[in-house]
Motif scaffolding. Structure first.
Motif, mmCIF file in Angstrom:
data_model
loop_
_atom_site.group_PDB
_atom_site.id
_atom_site.type_symbol
_atom_site.label_atom_id
_atom_site.label_comp_id
_atom_site.label_asym_id
_atom_site.label_seq_id
_atom_site.Cartn_x
_atom_site.Cartn_y
_atom_site.Cartn_z
ATOM 1 N N THR A 1 49.416 24.136 57.324
ATOM 2 C CA THR A 1 49.270 23.417 58.589
ATOM 3 C C THR A 1 50.000 22.081 58.544
ATOM 4 O O THR A 1 49.850 21.317 57.582
ATOM 5 N N ILE A 2 50.783 21.822 59.575
ATOM 6 C CA ILE A 2 51.451 20.529 59.744
ATOM 7 C C ILE A 2 50.700 19.792 60.845
ATOM 8 O O ILE A 2 50.691 20.224 61.999
ATOM 9 N N SER A 3 50.066 18.698 60.487
ATOM 10 C CA SER A 3 49.255 17.943 61.440
ATOM 11 C C SER A 3 50.088 16.862 62.124
ATOM 12 O O SER A 3 50.963 16.252 61.514
ATOM 13 N N ASN A 4 49.790 16.648 63.404
ATOM 14 C CA ASN A 4 50.418 15.561 64.176
ATOM 15 C C ASN A 4 51.945 15.601 64.042
ATOM 16 O O ASN A 4 52.570 14.652 63.584
ATOM 17 N N VAL A 5 52.540 16.699 64.454
ATOM 18 C CA VAL A 5 53.984 16.876 64.276
ATOM 19 C C VAL A 5 54.765 15.809 65.043
ATOM 20 O O VAL A 5 54.373 15.389 66.129
ATOM 21 N N GLN A 6 55.846 15.362 64.444
ATOM 22 C CA GLN A 6 56.741 14.376 65.041
ATOM 23 C C GLN A 6 58.170 14.921 64.969
ATOM 24 O O GLN A 6 58.416 15.993 64.420
ATOM 25 N N GLN A 7 59.117 14.151 65.507
ATOM 26 C CA GLN A 7 60.503 14.599 65.524
ATOM 27 C C GLN A 7 61.032 14.835 64.114
ATOM 28 O O GLN A 7 61.908 15.680 63.898
ATOM 29 N N SER A 8 60.497 14.092 63.139
ATOM 30 C CA SER A 8 60.947 14.246 61.752
ATOM 31 C C SER A 8 60.564 15.596 61.163
ATOM 32 O O SER A 8 61.121 16.012 60.140
ATOM 33 N N ASN A 9 59.609 16.309 61.783
ATOM 34 C CA ASN A 9 59.196 17.626 61.301
ATOM 35 C C ASN A 9 60.098 18.748 61.810
ATOM 36 O O ASN A 9 59.938 19.903 61.400
ATOM 37 N N GLU A 10 61.029 18.431 62.694
ATOM 38 C CA GLU A 10 61.931 19.455 63.217
ATOM 39 C C GLU A 10 62.889 19.894 62.115
ATOM 40 O O GLU A 10 63.458 19.068 61.398
ATOM 41 N N GLY A 11 63.090 21.210 61.980
ATOM 42 C CA GLY A 11 63.988 21.715 60.946
ATOM 43 C C GLY A 11 63.755 23.186 60.672
ATOM 44 O O GLY A 11 62.999 23.864 61.383
ATOM 45 N N LEU A 12 64.426 23.710 59.632
ATOM 46 C CA LEU A 12 64.315 25.117 59.260
ATOM 47 C C LEU A 12 63.123 25.343 58.340
ATOM 48 O O LEU A 12 62.905 24.582 57.387
ATOM 49 N N PRO B 1 54.359 16.377 78.170
ATOM 50 C CA PRO B 1 54.688 16.348 79.601
ATOM 51 C C PRO B 1 54.260 15.028 80.221
ATOM 52 O O PRO B 1 53.300 14.398 79.791
ATOM 53 N N THR B 2 54.978 14.613 81.276
ATOM 54 C CA THR B 2 54.699 13.330 81.916
ATOM 55 C C THR B 2 54.145 13.476 83.325
ATOM 56 O O THR B 2 53.742 12.502 83.920
ATOM 57 N N THR B 3 54.140 14.693 83.870
ATOM 58 C CA THR B 3 53.723 14.874 85.259
ATOM 59 C C THR B 3 52.234 15.122 85.409
ATOM 60 O O THR B 3 51.680 14.938 86.472
ATOM 61 N N ALA B 4 51.574 15.566 84.356
ATOM 62 C CA ALA B 4 50.144 15.862 84.462
ATOM 63 C C ALA B 4 49.527 15.760 83.086
ATOM 64 O O ALA B 4 50.207 15.820 82.069
ATOM 65 N N VAL B 5 48.214 15.607 83.040
ATOM 66 C CA VAL B 5 47.495 15.551 81.782
ATOM 67 C C VAL B 5 47.190 16.975 81.374
ATOM 68 O O VAL B 5 46.436 17.683 82.025
ATOM 69 N N ARG B 6 47.794 17.420 80.291
ATOM 70 C CA ARG B 6 47.615 18.775 79.809
ATOM 71 C C ARG B 6 47.213 18.733 78.341
ATOM 72 O O ARG B 6 47.604 17.843 77.603
ATOM 73 N N SER B 7 46.441 19.739 77.925
ATOM 74 C CA SER B 7 46.049 19.805 76.527
ATOM 75 C C SER B 7 47.225 20.298 75.705
ATOM 76 O O SER B 7 47.959 21.189 76.122
ATOM 77 N N SER B 8 47.432 19.708 74.532
ATOM 78 C CA SER B 8 48.534 20.101 73.654
ATOM 79 C C SER B 8 48.084 21.274 72.802
ATOM 80 O O SER B 8 47.129 21.179 72.051
ATOM 81 N N VAL B 9 48.779 22.401 72.922
ATOM 82 C CA VAL B 9 48.412 23.604 72.203
ATOM 83 C C VAL B 9 49.527 23.959 71.232
ATOM 84 O O VAL B 9 50.689 24.020 71.615
ATOM 85 N N ALA B 10 49.180 24.184 69.989
ATOM 86 C CA ALA B 10 50.187 24.598 69.012
ATOM 87 C C ALA B 10 50.626 26.011 69.332
ATOM 88 O O ALA B 10 49.808 26.890 69.572
ATOM 89 N N VAL C 1 57.310 22.701 70.190
ATOM 90 C CA VAL C 1 55.946 22.203 69.982
ATOM 91 C C VAL C 1 55.869 20.765 70.468
ATOM 92 O O VAL C 1 56.771 19.963 70.253
ATOM 93 N N ILE C 2 54.772 20.434 71.139
ATOM 94 C CA ILE C 2 54.581 19.087 71.681
ATOM 95 C C ILE C 2 54.244 18.114 70.559
ATOM 96 O O ILE C 2 53.452 18.424 69.658
ATOM 97 N N GLN D 1 64.791 32.465 57.943
ATOM 98 C CA GLN D 1 64.540 31.070 58.291
ATOM 99 C C GLN D 1 64.429 30.913 59.803
ATOM 100 O O GLN D 1 65.060 31.641 60.567
ATOM 101 N N SER D 2 63.621 29.952 60.234
ATOM 102 C CA SER D 2 63.435 29.694 61.662
ATOM 103 C C SER D 2 63.429 28.196 61.925
ATOM 104 O O SER D 2 62.951 27.414 61.106
ATOM 105 N N LEU D 3 63.956 27.824 63.099
ATOM 106 C CA LEU D 3 64.029 26.412 63.480
ATOM 107 C C LEU D 3 62.798 26.032 64.292
ATOM 108 O O LEU D 3 62.540 26.598 65.363
ATOM 109 N N LEU D 4 62.039 25.078 63.784
ATOM 110 C CA LEU D 4 60.903 24.530 64.526
ATOM 111 C C LEU D 4 61.422 23.417 65.428
ATOM 112 O O LEU D 4 62.014 22.459 64.960
ATOM 113 N N LYS D 5 61.192 23.545 66.752
ATOM 114 C CA LYS D 5 61.646 22.552 67.717
ATOM 115 C C LYS D 5 60.470 21.702 68.183
ATOM 116 O O LYS D 5 59.379 22.214 68.408
#
Length: 311
Positions: free
Chosen positions: A165-176, A198-207, A128-129, A189-193
């Protein structure tokens, strides 16, 4: 000498193009979920570029219990449908899936599992972005979403809701993550990554949709008589991204490397034909040039001439 130079230059271009290919091909998962019910679900996998278009020369593979398998192979898994690999889940399984090119390049792994438990957690299979919103749901076998407890790394996120719902996910939200109900018990259990935008183009962030893993004990979640509500801690501040400047540096290196290599090869060819002789206090620079002036019954006749560039 010329043949060797051309061959070396061609190899350099192939390596540069290969490096670009590695960074742009990834595994696409549809639906984008990690957890499925065995015996009643299927998922489509394909190798795509940044624009979501399928790429040729790449194969969907998986690693399970330390062994690598090809999609559609006699001793492999799944079935090929056009450019996609379709997975059915006749039994309980858990494996990592990825793409491999004919040159040996591979994409990142994606974990996908099937379960016979009463409920599964809907969580994205793909990373997830950062800054996106992710919604977790607890689903039972008949497809309905159920009221459940939601957990992350052993901590209760919320209870009494059909989704969290987890809003505005950050690296600290990564886990099981997993969910649980009083009747069905816990899901795998599942790992949320989490990944950088992206840095090459402006793209919409989709959950993206959900994933799965191992099963916690029944003591991991509270009883329905006294559910406890808690909220996830605020995300830690993140430093400003620096990936843009790194990408630009790599881009310039890839663009100008062929130019410098070509120039060096040409200079090497010229220097091989230039030599200097000295007599007393006077040095003379000569350049050898070969001309094809005729052809006899034995083949071409080459005449080597020397040009004096001294004054």
């Amino acid at each position: 000498m010329k043949t060797a130079a051309v061959t070396l230059l061609f190899c350099v271009f192939v390596l540069l193009l290969s490096a670009l290919t590695v960074s742009t091909v990834s595994l696409s998962v549809s639906p984008n979920l990690q957890q499925f019910f065995s015996g009643s679900s299927s998922v489509s996998l394909s190798c795509v570029d940044d624009d979501g278009q399928t790429v040729d020369g790449w194969t969907v593979k998986r690693t399970r219990e330390g062994l690598s398998e090809d999609c559609g192979a006699a001793a492999g898994f799944g079935r090929l449908l056009g450019s996609s690999c379709v997975l059915d889940f006749p039994t309980v399984s858990s494996a990592d899936y990825w793409c491999l090119s004919s040159f040996g390049q591979r994409s990142d792994d994606v974990s996908i599992s099937s379960s016979e438990k009463g409920v599964i957690l809907e969580i994205p299979a793909l990373p997830v972005i950062k800054g996106s919103d992710v919604t977790l749901r607890c689903r039972q076998l008949n497809g309905e979403m159920v009221t459940a407890y939601f957990f992350s790394s052993g901590h209760l996120l919320g209870s009494g809701y059909k989704e969290h719902t987890i809003s505005n996910v950050q690296q600290s939200n990564e886990g099981l993550y997993w969910c649980a109900t009083d009747l069905a018990g816990p899901s795998p259990q599942s790992l949320l990554k989490i990944r950088d935008p992206p840095t090459t183009a402006v793209r919409s962030s989709v959950a993206h949709p959900p994933h799965l893993g191992t099963i916690p004990s029944s003591s991991s979640f509270p009883s329905s008589s006294n559910p406890t509500n808690s909220s996830s801690p605020p995300p830690a501040p993140q430093p400003p991204p620096t990936s843009v400047s790194v990408f630009r540096l790599l881009f310039h290196l890839l663009v100008f490397c062929p130019y410098f290599i070509t120039t060096g090869l040409l200079l090497s060819i010229c220097l091989d034909r230039i030599y200097t002789t000295c007599s007393g206090d006077r040095c003379v620079v000569f350049m050898e040039m070969t001309h094809q002036v005729g052809q006899n019954e034995d083949g071409a006749v080459d005449v080597t001439t020397e040009h004096d560039f001294s004054e």
